[in-house]
Design a protein around this motif. Structure first.
Motif, PDB file in Angstrom:
ATOM      1  N   GLU A   1      27.692  49.174  51.128  1.00  0.00           N
ATOM      2  CA  GLU A   1      29.023  49.228  51.745  1.00  0.00           C
ATOM      3  C   GLU A   1      29.766  50.503  51.366  1.00  0.00           C
ATOM      4  O   GLU A   1      30.437  51.114  52.210  1.00  0.00           O
ATOM      5  N   ALA A   2      29.639  50.931  50.115  1.00  0.00           N
ATOM      6  CA  ALA A   2      30.273  52.185  49.696  1.00  0.00           C
ATOM      7  C   ALA A   2      29.704  53.352  50.507  1.00  0.00           C
ATOM      8  O   ALA A   2      30.450  54.230  50.956  1.00  0.00           O
TER       9      ALA A   2
ATOM     10  N   LEU B   1      31.941  47.086  45.674  1.00  0.00           N
ATOM     11  CA  LEU B   1      31.561  46.783  47.053  1.00  0.00           C
ATOM     12  C   LEU B   1      30.053  46.747  47.268  1.00  0.00           C
ATOM     13  O   LEU B   1      29.582  46.216  48.273  1.00  0.00           O
TER      14      LEU B   1
ATOM     15  N   TYR C   1      39.313  48.033  38.771  1.00  0.00           N
ATOM     16  CA  TYR C   1      39.253  46.845  39.622  1.00  0.00           C
ATOM     17  C   TYR C   1      39.277  45.573  38.773  1.00  0.00           C
ATOM     18  O   TYR C   1      40.064  44.670  39.024  1.00  0.00           O
TER      19      TYR C   1
ATOM     20  N   GLN D   1      39.253  41.934  46.691  1.00  0.00           N
ATOM     21  CA  GLN D   1      38.202  42.851  47.116  1.00  0.00           C
ATOM     22  C   GLN D   1      38.501  43.426  48.503  1.00  0.00           C
ATOM     23  O   GLN D   1      38.224  44.596  48.770  1.00  0.00           O
ATOM     24  N   GLY D   2      39.100  42.618  49.365  1.00  0.00           N
ATOM     25  CA  GLY D   2      39.491  43.120  50.688  1.00  0.00           C
ATOM     26  C   GLY D   2      40.527  44.230  50.582  1.00  0.00           C
ATOM     27  O   GLY D   2      40.466  45.226  51.312  1.00  0.00           O
TER      28      GLY D   2
ATOM     29  N   ARG E   1      38.743  47.315  49.288  1.00  0.00           N
ATOM     30  CA  ARG E   1      38.001  47.941  50.387  1.00  0.00           C
ATOM     31  C   ARG E   1      38.933  48.808  51.235  1.00  0.00           C
ATOM     32  O   ARG E   1      38.588  49.933  51.606  1.00  0.00           O
ATOM     33  N   ALA E   2      40.125  48.295  51.526  1.00  0.00           N
ATOM     34  CA  ALA E   2      41.097  49.058  52.323  1.00  0.00           C
ATOM     35  C   ALA E   2      41.562  50.308  51.572  1.00  0.00           C
ATOM     36  O   ALA E   2      41.768  51.366  52.181  1.00  0.00           O
TER      37      ALA E   2
ATOM     38  N   ILE F   1      31.123  53.334  54.112  1.00  0.00           N
ATOM     39  CA  ILE F   1      32.481  53.889  54.173  1.00  0.00           C
ATOM     40  C   ILE F   1      32.412  55.412  54.086  1.00  0.00           C
ATOM     41  O   ILE F   1      33.045  56.121  54.867  1.00  0.00           O
TER      42      ILE F   1
ATOM     43  N   SER G   1      33.934  52.031  43.537  1.00  0.00           N
ATOM     44  CA  SER G   1      33.561  51.577  44.878  1.00  0.00           C
ATOM     45  C   SER G   1      32.139  51.014  44.956  1.00  0.00           C
ATOM     46  O   SER G   1      31.947  49.888  45.408  1.00  0.00           O
TER      47      SER G   1
ATOM     48  N   VAL H   1      39.764  51.998  49.335  1.00  0.00           N
ATOM     49  CA  VAL H   1      38.635  52.929  49.366  1.00  0.00           C
ATOM     50  C   VAL H   1      38.535  53.590  50.741  1.00  0.00           C
ATOM     51  O   VAL H   1      38.331  54.809  50.836  1.00  0.00           O
ATOM     52  N   GLU H   2      38.714  52.807  51.784  1.00  0.00           N
ATOM     53  CA  GLU H   2      38.664  53.360  53.151  1.00  0.00           C
ATOM     54  C   GLU H   2      39.769  54.417  53.328  1.00  0.00           C
ATOM     55  O   GLU H   2      39.521  55.498  53.871  1.00  0.00           O
TER      56      GLU H   2
END
Length: 196
Positions: free
Chosen positions: A123-124, A119, A33, A60-61, A64-65, A127, A115, A67-68
Motif C-alpha cells: 500500500e505504501a 500500511l 503512529y 489507520q484510515g 493513510r490520508a 501511494i 508508512s 500519507v497520501e
C-alpha cells in the motif's frame, strides 16, 4: 451590513477533514503512529470522536490520508521545480527537488519509515506510485523519448532510482552530507545517459 455567506455541508465537511489530516500529521510526526491515540487526534483537531469516525474508518484510515497528502505535497514540489535544460538535467533537478521536499521536518519518517510499517509495503508503494514515483516515471520517459537514456524498462528503473533517492533522504535526515549524496545520485543518472 455585509452579508455573510453560509458554508455548505460539503465545505464544512472538507474543512473538518482537512483539520483532522493536519492534526493527524502533527501527532503522527511528534509521537509516531503507535504512540498516537484517537483521543490525541480529536483533541488536537478540536473535534469529537464522532467527527473522526465520520470521515475515517479508524486511526489507520486517517494515517493513510496523511500519507497520501504528504506524498502529493512531495510530488507538487517536484513538479514546481524549474526543470529547464536537457532531460538529464531535468531528472537531476527533479531528484534535488525530491530531497528538498523530504527535508520538511518529520516527512522522511512519516513516508519512508512509518508508512510501510503501518500500511504495509504494497500500500505504501501504491501511494508512492501515484505521486513521487509517477513524477520520476514521467522524467525517465521524457529522457527515453528524447534519446538521452537507453529505452530501459520504465518501472524497474524508476523503482531503483526511487530507492536510491529514498536512501539518500534517510541518510541526509540522519546528518549525512547532502552534497555527497547528490554527487553520487547525479553520477548514477549521468551514467544512464552514458550507456546510450
Amino acid at each position: 451590513m455585509p452579508v455573510t455567506k453560509r458554508r455548505t455541508n460539503p465545505e464544512r465537511s472538507s474543512t473538518t477533514r482537512a483539520g483532522l489530516i493536519a492534526a493527524g500529521r502533527n501527532a503522527f510526526i511528534a509521537q509516531g503512529y503507535a504512540g498516537t491515540g484517537t483521543p490525541d487526534l480529536v483533541e488536537a483537531a478540536g473535534l469529537t470522536r464522532g467527527a473522526l469516525y465520520h470521515h475515517f474508518d479508524d486511526k489507520q484510515g486517517l494515517f493513510r490520508a496523511v500519507v497520501e497528502a504528504e506524498s502529493a505535497a512531495v510530488a507538487a514540489e517536484i513538479e514546481a521545480a524549474p526543470l529547464d535544460g536537457s532531460p538529464i538535467a531535468a531528472l537531476i533537478a527533479g531528484g534535488e527537488a525530491y530531497l528538498a521536499a523530504m527535508a520538511v521536518p518529520g516527512r522522511t519518517r512519516l513516508l519512508l519509515i512509518e508508512s510501510p510499517a503501518v500500511l504495509g509495503r504494497a500500500e505504501a508503494d501504491a501511494i508512492d506510485a501515484r505521486h513521487g514515483v509517477r513524477t520520476l516515471c514521467d522524467g525517465l520517459q521524457a529522457a527515453i523519448d528524447a534519446g538521452a537514456i537507453p529505452p530501459l524498462p520504465l518501472a524497474p528503473t524508476a523503482q531503483l532510482l526511487g530507492a536510491a533517492y529514498d536512501r539518500a533522504a534517510l541518510a541526509i535526515e540522519q546528518g549525512a552530507d547532502r552534497e555527497e549524496w547528490l554527487a553520487v545520485l547525479r553520477a548514477v543518472i549521468e551514467g544512464l545517459a552514458a550507456r546510450r
